[in-house]
Design a protein around this motif. Structure first.
Motif, mmCIF file in Angstrom:
data_model
loop_
_atom_site.group_PDB
_atom_site.id
_atom_site.type_symbol
_atom_site.label_atom_id
_atom_site.label_comp_id
_atom_site.label_asym_id
_atom_site.label_seq_id
_atom_site.Cartn_x
_atom_site.Cartn_y
_atom_site.Cartn_z
ATOM 1 N N GLU A 1 0.643 -1.343 0.201
ATOM 2 C CA GLU A 1 -0.244 0.162 0.100
ATOM 3 C C GLU A 1 1.057 1.309 -0.239
ATOM 4 O O GLU A 1 0.524 1.937 -0.763
ATOM 5 N N VAL A 2 1.868 1.094 0.493
ATOM 6 C CA VAL A 2 3.120 2.271 0.526
ATOM 7 C C VAL A 2 3.507 2.410 -0.701
ATOM 8 O O VAL A 2 3.343 3.510 -1.092
ATOM 9 N N ALA B 1 0.580 4.482 -2.967
ATOM 10 C CA ALA B 1 0.406 5.946 -2.237
ATOM 11 C C ALA B 1 1.705 6.652 -2.643
ATOM 12 O O ALA B 1 1.619 7.571 -3.023
ATOM 13 N N ARG B 2 2.549 5.621 -2.985
ATOM 14 C CA ARG B 2 3.726 7.208 -3.299
ATOM 15 C C ARG B 2 4.388 7.207 -4.427
ATOM 16 O O ARG B 2 4.486 7.728 -5.483
ATOM 17 N N VAL C 1 3.273 9.325 3.342
ATOM 18 C CA VAL C 1 2.574 9.042 1.858
ATOM 19 C C VAL C 1 3.183 9.994 1.111
ATOM 20 O O VAL C 1 3.155 10.455 0.073
ATOM 21 N N THR D 1 -0.798 5.926 5.156
ATOM 22 C CA THR D 1 -1.836 4.980 4.423
ATOM 23 C C THR D 1 -2.752 4.723 5.231
ATOM 24 O O THR D 1 -4.389 4.092 4.856
#
Ligand SMILES: Cc1ncc(COP(=O)(O)O)c(C=O)c1O
Lengths: 499, 131
Positions: free
Chosen positions: A482-483, A486-487, B42, B65
């Motif tokens: 997920e990181v 998202a980045r 993020v 997140t």
């Protein structure tokens, strides 16, 4: 390419990857029997359409396979807190597909769509009855849009009185995130109120904040902590005494049907989430339906058009004539045409199916199920507000003696046991929150299987934490990064030939 | 050992920002507790350099997140610099919240406001209480 993309591609290619250049069927078009007109001008013609060249069977199989990778309420337990993922009775699909409803055009003359208007009128009446309010608009296309309608009505009400000092909306920190967002979008300053130790609004903070600059208060009932504020009447009195109006976020009405009428408590305006409480399908996030109901104060401002009787029936046998009307000082339209009509048919069906006693039983069972889960999980998980809850319960997804485990790991591991995870990290005021909403649909057997899985996971967290950290193991796609996602945003749609 | 770092040369807010004086300027960031609660950060919204804000006013938002959180000024003053390295590497806030993960430098307009903030000991207790 990440491992997850590789996995997904191995499971099912993109439909463009199934394409084979030149694949086509015999045309079923009849032979041209009229004079051919001039072709389109050259600049409007394209050589290629960038469409996949696939057979009907390819298309059917592709989408059926994709749908089988999906999780849905029709496949298993879906305790996604704040979303009320109850069973959607199939009869709603039948009624919404009746040709008299499904083939309507929103621009056809109301005289030719009296059945649809009668349904909308009745649904308006029922929602007024359920909420103890005086007027209803079915216009809003989702809960958040209902909220915006409500706050714009509150604004219009104050402006009409020349009361322009009111620039603030009070919002408890246990409110749904759309509440402060709505207030800000309507141009108000949001004042956040803290919760007390029992999860209710801190009354001292409310008294200090409620002054003549407050336009109103938005409160989610039951709150996102799943608890009903016992001081609700006092809260309403404090705000009303200062001239503010009270907005109830009624998206959680699944706890209150036939038990609490917000209008009788003193609320001025509220919205429903038909897609939650009245069981219209919303597994993909929509389509939504967020009708608003109001008391006398706000009647003239309702968003329109709404359905009204424009001519009473002439005799006891006859039907009245229905038409669309715009309330006198309406805040206007919120969307084209008349709300998400298909959802209105399903919600009408659901209410008609259950009747007053049935709706009350729905809420009783929803609350009973949530409390059963709460009590049985309390010996394995911390329940921060461990008292009688409404339709949902929040627990902490962390253990003092398993410090590496977070709520997310518990959720991912639940997928291995065949359950959809609860809502993670919401509400924000609970550490490592897991918000569980079982709904009335589920049997005790299902709840027991879920509770046993949760207990097993709590043991694994101590004995084999890696099982949780690397979960899920049995789903089509394993743990998504997920990181990374998202980045590293990829915000373009690239067609194959553009590569 | 305490679970979260709370350096003694910083002052702390209830909303989990820290401020450290370096000469006449204040360096500001979010605390170890805050980054731990948010988990992987993020994105950080670049604040407006040159803006004059009052203590408690929002100067930026961070997204993880899990959640998005507003960042509030511990002190009134003018924002004179933003740690632009964070735009490409917001994870520095997680890795080193009091060092490389600093967020803005501020020219404070009222140094007495510093006294109203918590010292390290009081803040450490405040973190423990919230668990
Ligand atoms: C309590 C509450 N309020 C408001 C909303 C917003 O509704 P919608 O997603 O239809 O905009 C939701 C959505 O689930 C909700 O749970």
């Amino acid at each position: 390419m990440t491992t997850q993309t590789a996995q997904a591609k191995a499971l099912e290619p993109l439909i463009y990857e199934l394409s084979s250049s030149g694949r086509k069927a015999e045309t079923l078009m009849p032979k041209l029997d009229v004079p051919e007109s001039a072709p389109l001008p050259a600049h409007l013609l394209r050589d290629s359409l960038e469409l996949p060249e696939v057979s009907e069977l390819d298309v059917v199989r592709h989408f059926v396979r994709l749908s089988q990778l999906n999780y849905a309420i029709d496949k298993g337990f879906y305790p996604l807190g704040s979303c009320t993922m109850k069973y959607n009775p199939k009869i709603g699909e039948d009624t919404a597909r009746l040709p008299g409803f499904a083939n309507l055009h929103p621009l056809q003359a109301p005289e030719t769509a009296q059945g649809a208007l009668a349904l909308m009128y009745t649904l308006q009446q029922w929602l007024c009855e359920i909420s103890g309010m005086k007027g209803c608009s079915l216009q809003p296309a989702a809960g958040a849009q209902g909220e915006l309608a409500g706050i714009l009505m509150i604004r219009a009400y104050h402006q009409e009185r020349g009361d322009t000092r009111r620039t603030k909306i009070l919002v408890p920190d246990s409110a749904h995130g759309t509440n402060p967002a709505t207030s800000a979008m309507a141009g108000y300053t949001v004042v956040t109120l803290p919760s007390d130790a029992r999860g209710g609004v801190d009354l001292d903070a409310l008294r200090a904040a409620a002054d003549e600059t407050v336009a109103g208060m938005m409160i989610t009932v039951p709150s996102t902590l799943g608890v009903f504020d016992e001081n609700i009447q006092e809260i309403i009195k404090i705000v009303h005494n200062r001239g503010g109006l009270m907005y109830m976020d009624g998206a959680n009405m699944n706890a209150l049907l036939g038990v609490v009428k917000p209008g009788e408590l003193g609320f001025d305006v509220m919205h429903f989430n038909l897609h939650k409480t009245f069981s219209t399908p919303h597994g993909g996030g929509g389509p939504g339906s967020g009708p608003v109901t109001v008391n006398e104060k706000l009647l003239p401002y309702l968003p329109g058009p709404i359905v009204a009787i424009v001519e009473e029936a002439t005799d006891s046998e006859g039907a009245p004539r229905y038409g669309f009307v715009m309330p006198e000082k309406s805040i206007g339209r919120l969307k084209a045409f008349h709300g998400n009509f298909g959802m209105l048919v399903r919600a009408y069906t659901y209410i008609a199916l259950h009747g007053a006693e049935g709706l009350k039983a729905i809420s009783h069972h929803a609350v009973l199920n949530a409390n059963y889960v709460r009590v049985r999980l309390a010996d394995a998980y911390k329940v921060p507000y461990n008292r009688m809850c409404g339709h949902e319960v929040v627990i902490e997804g962390r253990f003092p003696d398993a410090p590496d485990i977070r709520a997310l790991d518990i959720s991912k591991r639940l997928m291995d046991y065949g359950f959809h995870p609860p809502t993670n990290y919401f509400p924000l005021i609970v550490h490592e929150a897991l918000l569980i909403e079982p709904t009335e649909s589920e049997s005790k057997e299902t709840l027991d299987r879920f509770i046993e899985a949760m207990h097993a996971i709590a043991r694994e967290a101590r004995e084999a934490p890696e099982l949780l950290r690397s979960a899920p193991h049995t789903t089509p796609v394993s743990r998504v990064d997920e990181v990374y996602a998202a980045r590293n945003l990829t915000l373009c749609c690239r067609l194959p030939s553009a590569e | 050992m305490a679970k979260w770092k709370t350096p003694a040369d910083c002052r702390y807010t209830k909303t989990d920002e820290w401020a450290r004086m370096e000469g006449a300027e204040a360096v500001i960031g979010i605390t170890d507790y805050a980054q731990d609660a948010l988990s992987d950060i993020v994105y950080i919204e670049p604040p407006t350099v040159g803006a004059r804000l009052k203590a408690g006013e929002r100067f930026s938002t961070v997204e993880s997140t899990k959640a998005a959180a507003d960042l509030n000024m511990p002190l009134s003053g003018e924002i004179i610099a933003f740690n632009s390295a964070l735009s490409d590497a917001p994870e520095k806030i997680n890795a080193d919240p009091f060092g490389e993960g600093w967020i803005i430098r501020v020219k404070p307009s009222d140094l007495t406001e510093l006294e109203a903030l918590m010292d390290a000991e009081a803040y450490a207790k405040y973190c423990e209480e919230r668990g």
